[in-house]
Design a protein around this motif. Sequence first.
Motif, PDB file in Angstrom:
ATOM      1  N   CYS A  37      -4.868  -3.113  12.199  1.00 27.38           N
ATOM      2  CA  CYS A  37      -5.306  -2.813  10.832  1.00 27.38           C
ATOM      3  C   CYS A  37      -5.310  -1.317  10.528  1.00 27.38           C
ATOM      4  CB  CYS A  37      -6.719  -3.361  10.602  1.00 27.38           C
ATOM      5  SG  CYS A  37      -6.838  -5.160  10.586  1.00 27.38           S
ATOM      6  N   LEU A  38      -5.411  -0.491  11.565  1.00 30.50           N
ATOM      7  CA  LEU A  38      -5.551   0.955  11.355  1.00 30.50           C
ATOM      8  C   LEU A  38      -4.330   1.599  10.685  1.00 30.50           C
ATOM      9  CD1 LEU A  38      -7.435   2.054  14.593  1.00 30.50           C
ATOM     10  CD2 LEU A  38      -8.341   1.480  12.333  1.00 30.50           C
ATOM     11  N   PRO A  39      -3.096   1.196  11.024  1.00 31.48           N
ATOM     12  CA  PRO A  39      -1.958   1.778  10.294  1.00 31.48           C
ATOM     13  C   PRO A  39      -2.009   1.503   8.789  1.00 31.48           C
ATOM     14  CG  PRO A  39      -1.199   0.725  12.309  1.00 31.48           C
ATOM     15  CD  PRO A  39      -2.640   0.358  12.158  1.00 31.48           C
ATOM     16  N   ILE A  40      -2.573   0.371   8.390  1.00 32.37           N
ATOM     17  CA  ILE A  40      -2.715   0.077   6.963  1.00 32.37           C
ATOM     18  C   ILE A  40      -3.660   1.088   6.306  1.00 32.37           C
ATOM     19  CG2 ILE A  40      -3.437  -1.658   5.273  1.00 32.37           C
ATOM     20  CD1 ILE A  40      -2.844  -3.810   7.361  1.00 32.37           C
ATOM     21  N   VAL A  41      -4.781   1.355   6.992  1.00 33.28           N
ATOM     22  CA  VAL A  41      -5.758   2.313   6.465  1.00 33.28           C
ATOM     23  C   VAL A  41      -5.148   3.708   6.370  1.00 33.28           C
ATOM     24  CG1 VAL A  41      -8.007   3.375   6.854  1.00 33.28           C
ATOM     25  CG2 VAL A  41      -7.657   0.967   7.433  1.00 33.28           C
ATOM     26  N   ILE A  42      -4.529   4.148   7.449  1.00 37.39           N
ATOM     27  CA  ILE A  42      -3.952   5.499   7.482  1.00 37.39           C
ATOM     28  C   ILE A  42      -2.806   5.616   6.484  1.00 37.39           C
ATOM     29  CG2 ILE A  42      -2.756   7.169   8.952  1.00 37.39           C
ATOM     30  CD1 ILE A  42      -4.298   5.915  11.325  1.00 37.39           C
ATOM     31  N   GLY A  43      -1.984   4.575   6.383  1.00 41.84           N
ATOM     32  CA  GLY A  43      -0.884   4.597   5.414  1.00 41.84           C
ATOM     33  C   GLY A  43      -1.383   4.695   3.984  1.00 41.84           C
ATOM     34  N   GLY A  44      -2.464   4.004   3.670  1.00 41.89           N
ATOM     35  CA  GLY A  44      -3.039   4.095   2.327  1.00 41.89           C
ATOM     36  C   GLY A  44      -3.538   5.490   2.012  1.00 41.89           C
ATOM     37  N   VAL A  45      -4.185   6.131   2.975  1.00 41.86           N
ATOM     38  CA  VAL A  45      -4.682   7.503   2.784  1.00 41.86           C
ATOM     39  C   VAL A  45      -3.514   8.465   2.567  1.00 41.86           C
ATOM     40  CG1 VAL A  45      -5.886   9.425   3.886  1.00 41.86           C
ATOM     41  CG2 VAL A  45      -6.796   7.105   4.081  1.00 41.86           C
ATOM     42  N   ILE A  46      -2.448   8.301   3.368  1.00 41.84           N
ATOM     43  CA  ILE A  46      -1.277   9.179   3.216  1.00 41.84           C
ATOM     44  C   ILE A  46      -0.639   8.987   1.841  1.00 41.84           C
ATOM     45  CG2 ILE A  46       1.058   9.612   4.053  1.00 41.84           C
ATOM     46  CD1 ILE A  46       0.031   8.902   6.874  1.00 41.84           C
ATOM     47  N   LEU A  47      -0.507   7.741   1.406  1.00 44.24           N
ATOM     48  CA  LEU A  47       0.091   7.463   0.101  1.00 44.24           C
ATOM     49  C   LEU A  47      -0.749   8.060  -1.028  1.00 44.24           C
ATOM     50  CD1 LEU A  47       2.412   5.979  -1.334  1.00 44.24           C
ATOM     51  CD2 LEU A  47       0.951   3.952  -1.434  1.00 44.24           C
ATOM     52  N   ALA A  48      -2.072   7.971  -0.907  1.00 50.39           N
ATOM     53  CA  ALA A  48      -2.946   8.554  -1.926  1.00 50.39           C
ATOM     54  C   ALA A  48      -2.852  10.075  -1.921  1.00 50.39           C
ATOM     55  CB  ALA A  48      -4.388   8.117  -1.683  1.00 50.39           C
ATOM     56  N   SER A  49      -2.622  10.669  -0.755  1.00 48.15           N
ATOM     57  CA  SER A  49      -2.547  12.132  -0.659  1.00 48.15           C
ATOM     58  C   SER A  49      -1.277  12.679  -1.300  1.00 48.15           C
ATOM     59  CB  SER A  49      -2.583  12.551   0.824  1.00 48.15           C
ATOM     60  OG  SER A  49      -3.749  12.075   1.452  1.00 48.15           O
ATOM     61  N   VAL A  50      -0.203  11.898  -1.251  1.00 52.69           N
ATOM     62  CA  VAL A  50       1.082  12.366  -1.783  1.00 52.69           C
ATOM     63  C   VAL A  50       0.976  12.675  -3.271  1.00 52.69           C
ATOM     64  CG1 VAL A  50       3.458  11.655  -2.290  1.00 52.69           C
ATOM     65  CG2 VAL A  50       2.468  11.201  -0.039  1.00 52.69           C
ATOM     66  N   LYS A  51       0.253  11.846  -4.020  1.00 55.73           N
ATOM     67  CA  LYS A  51       0.158  12.000  -5.468  1.00 55.73           C
ATOM     68  C   LYS A  51      -1.164  12.636  -5.897  1.00 55.73           C
ATOM     69  CE  LYS A  51       4.021  10.524  -7.202  1.00 55.73           C
ATOM     70  NZ  LYS A  51       4.847  11.384  -8.095  1.00 55.73           N
ATOM     71  N   GLU A  52      -1.879  13.288  -4.975  1.00 54.59           N
ATOM     72  CA  GLU A  52      -3.132  13.951  -5.326  1.00 54.59           C
ATOM     73  C   GLU A  52      -2.834  15.306  -5.964  1.00 54.59           C
ATOM     74  OE1 GLU A  52      -6.488  15.095  -6.346  1.00 54.59           O
ATOM     75  OE2 GLU A  52      -6.382  13.124  -5.427  1.00 54.59           O
ATOM     76  N   LEU A  53      -3.209  15.440  -7.245  1.00 54.53           N
ATOM     77  CA  LEU A  53      -2.916  16.674  -7.977  1.00 54.53           C
ATOM     78  C   LEU A  53      -3.747  17.843  -7.465  1.00 54.53           C
ATOM     79  CD1 LEU A  53      -2.694  15.285 -11.635  1.00 54.53           C
ATOM     80  CD2 LEU A  53      -0.836  15.690 -10.006  1.00 54.53           C
ATOM     81  N   ASP A  54      -4.974  17.548  -6.994  1.00 50.97           N
ATOM     82  CA  ASP A  54      -5.852  18.602  -6.503  1.00 50.97           C
ATOM     83  C   ASP A  54      -5.859  18.646  -4.976  1.00 50.97           C
ATOM     84  OD1 ASP A  54      -6.640  19.181  -9.133  1.00 50.97           O
ATOM     85  OD2 ASP A  54      -8.114  17.566  -9.093  1.00 50.97           O
ATOM     86  N   PHE A  55      -4.715  18.329  -4.363  1.00 49.84           N
ATOM     87  CA  PHE A  55      -4.668  18.254  -2.908  1.00 49.84           C
ATOM     88  C   PHE A  55      -4.915  19.622  -2.293  1.00 49.84           C
ATOM     89  CE2 PHE A  55      -2.358  18.638   1.094  1.00 49.84           C
ATOM     90  CZ  PHE A  55      -2.927  17.595   1.816  1.00 49.84           C
ATOM     91  N   ALA A  56      -5.750  19.627  -1.254  1.00 53.08           N
ATOM     92  CA  ALA A  56      -6.016  20.844  -0.489  1.00 53.08           C
ATOM     93  C   ALA A  56      -6.143  20.445   0.971  1.00 53.08           C
ATOM     94  CB  ALA A  56      -7.295  21.528  -0.977  1.00 53.08           C
ATOM     95  N   VAL A  57      -5.484  21.192   1.821  1.00 54.88           N
ATOM     96  CA  VAL A  57      -5.526  20.895   3.255  1.00 54.88           C
ATOM     97  C   VAL A  57      -6.967  20.969   3.760  1.00 54.88           C
ATOM     98  CG1 VAL A  57      -4.753  21.636   5.535  1.00 54.88           C
ATOM     99  CG2 VAL A  57      -3.173  21.707   3.610  1.00 54.88           C
ATOM    100  N   SER A  58      -7.725  21.939   3.247  1.00 60.78           N
ATOM    101  CA  SER A  58      -9.113  22.100   3.689  1.00 60.78           C
ATOM    102  C   SER A  58      -9.944  20.858   3.354  1.00 60.78           C
ATOM    103  CB  SER A  58      -9.738  23.335   3.041  1.00 60.78           C
ATOM    104  OG  SER A  58      -9.661  23.260   1.627  1.00 60.78           O
ATOM    105  N   ALA A  59      -9.670  20.229   2.197  1.00 56.21           N
ATOM    106  CA  ALA A  59     -10.396  19.021   1.818  1.00 56.21           C
ATOM    107  C   ALA A  59     -10.060  17.873   2.761  1.00 56.21           C
ATOM    108  CB  ALA A  59     -10.067  18.635   0.376  1.00 56.21           C
ATOM    109  N   LEU A  60      -8.774  17.745   3.107  1.00 57.58           N
ATOM    110  CA  LEU A  60      -8.342  16.686   4.017  1.00 57.58           C
ATOM    111  C   LEU A  60      -8.954  16.870   5.405  1.00 57.58           C
ATOM    112  CD1 LEU A  60      -6.540  14.245   4.697  1.00 57.58           C
ATOM    113  CD2 LEU A  60      -4.679  15.872   5.159  1.00 57.58           C
ATOM    114  N   VAL A  61      -8.886  18.112   5.925  1.00 58.17           N
ATOM    115  CA  VAL A  61      -9.408  18.387   7.265  1.00 58.17           C
ATOM    116  C   VAL A  61     -10.919  18.193   7.303  1.00 58.17           C
ATOM    117  CG1 VAL A  61      -9.724  20.178   9.012  1.00 58.17           C
ATOM    118  CG2 VAL A  61      -7.523  19.950   7.842  1.00 58.17           C
ATOM    119  N   SER A  62     -11.621  18.671   6.274  1.00 60.96           N
ATOM    120  CA  SER A  62     -13.079  18.553   6.243  1.00 60.96           C
ATOM    121  C   SER A  62     -13.518  17.095   6.162  1.00 60.96           C
ATOM    122  CB  SER A  62     -13.649  19.327   5.050  1.00 60.96           C
ATOM    123  OG  SER A  62     -13.362  20.699   5.157  1.00 60.96           O
ATOM    124  N   ALA A  63     -12.815  16.303   5.366  1.00 61.42           N
ATOM    125  CA  ALA A  63     -13.149  14.885   5.257  1.00 61.42           C
ATOM    126  C   ALA A  63     -12.914  14.172   6.589  1.00 61.42           C
ATOM    127  CB  ALA A  63     -12.329  14.229   4.150  1.00 61.42           C
TER     128      ALA A  63
END
Length: 399
Positions: A221-247
Amino acid sequence: MKVTPTLIAVTLCASAVSAFGLQGHAANVAKKVSGGSAGPFATGNKAMVQPIDLSGNRMSSSGSIALKSEAAAGGDAAKVRGGAAAALSGIDIPLMLYFLFWYVGNYYYNITNKMALTAAGGSAGFPMTISSLQLGVGCIYGIFLWLAPDAREKPTITFDDIIKMLPVAFCFMGAHSASVFALSAGAVSFGQIVKSAEPAFAAVLSQFVYKKKISRAKWLCLPIVIGGVILASVKELDFAVSALVSACIANLFAAFKGNENKKLMDTEGLKDRMGSVGNQFALTAILGFLMSIPVAMFKEGSKMGEFISLWKTSPALSINLIASGLWFYGYNELATMTLKKTNAVTQSVANTAKRVIVIVGVAIVLGESLDPIKMLGCGIGIGGVFLYSIIDGLLEKKE
């Protein structure tokens, strides 16, 4: 026109008579009069005075049957109403209120927290100071409940108990601080999407650090979770590496906290000495707050004078910080109480619904992006988390 009020009054009186059961009494009187063979008004087997219908004809025995049928129907209706009342009485109202206020608290915490962070300058401002003070506000409330008469019984823990609680409190503080920083660096919806991947971190830690075996189905099930997060990150207008790493760091601390908390609760007699779930969370929050002070001072202590000036002049900062601290403490305590009263599947559904409500609701209120690809990734990720939570139970039922 003068007759109308009279007609209305008569109609209401007739309805009242029917409602209070007087109509049934009249029918019984009529039955006694018509059914008895003895008495001055009886002739043979028929009474001189018999009930009549609306057309003026005497009512036969079938009329009595009809009256009895109506009475029986009324009895059936009463039974239906009684059954509905019994069904409603079986609902756990306090549990429903726990869910309601847990969701509402989490929703408003995310909004007031983001407003306080924005007023303080975002990730370049004072996220560590704000996260620490939020814990401090909750601590004041928890201590108040201990001091207020008849509010909450004080815990009777020992010094050794406090030492054993330090790992849990440290992980609690780390998860909160990293989460606040992630929400200051990017959109709330994006931070929540990344935080929904916490089970992936928990699975890795449980398997390799705490030596608790994770089933193959959960790993799949974990690849589904990680794949969803990656897909959401691709189209994130306010994407920041610091936000991803901190989360991700927040997820790591939360996973450690969950495992350490299980170890802590295995301590003999600790639950009795704590006294309640509320006391457990209050003690964790107090210890976490004390640990967060050095972190905030190390990170932002050099500009603390600027923060104090901003606090005095910006109601958007001060009011939202206090409000977010109270919301954070309240919804976390309610979440703990709610999850202790439910089974694993209900917990999974509740957490999944909470994520969806917070992500969509907060994004709408704060005007954050709701790109279709981002929402698709969100749905896949949260769906994967839900599947991860229930997959073992589903497979056991099939076997």
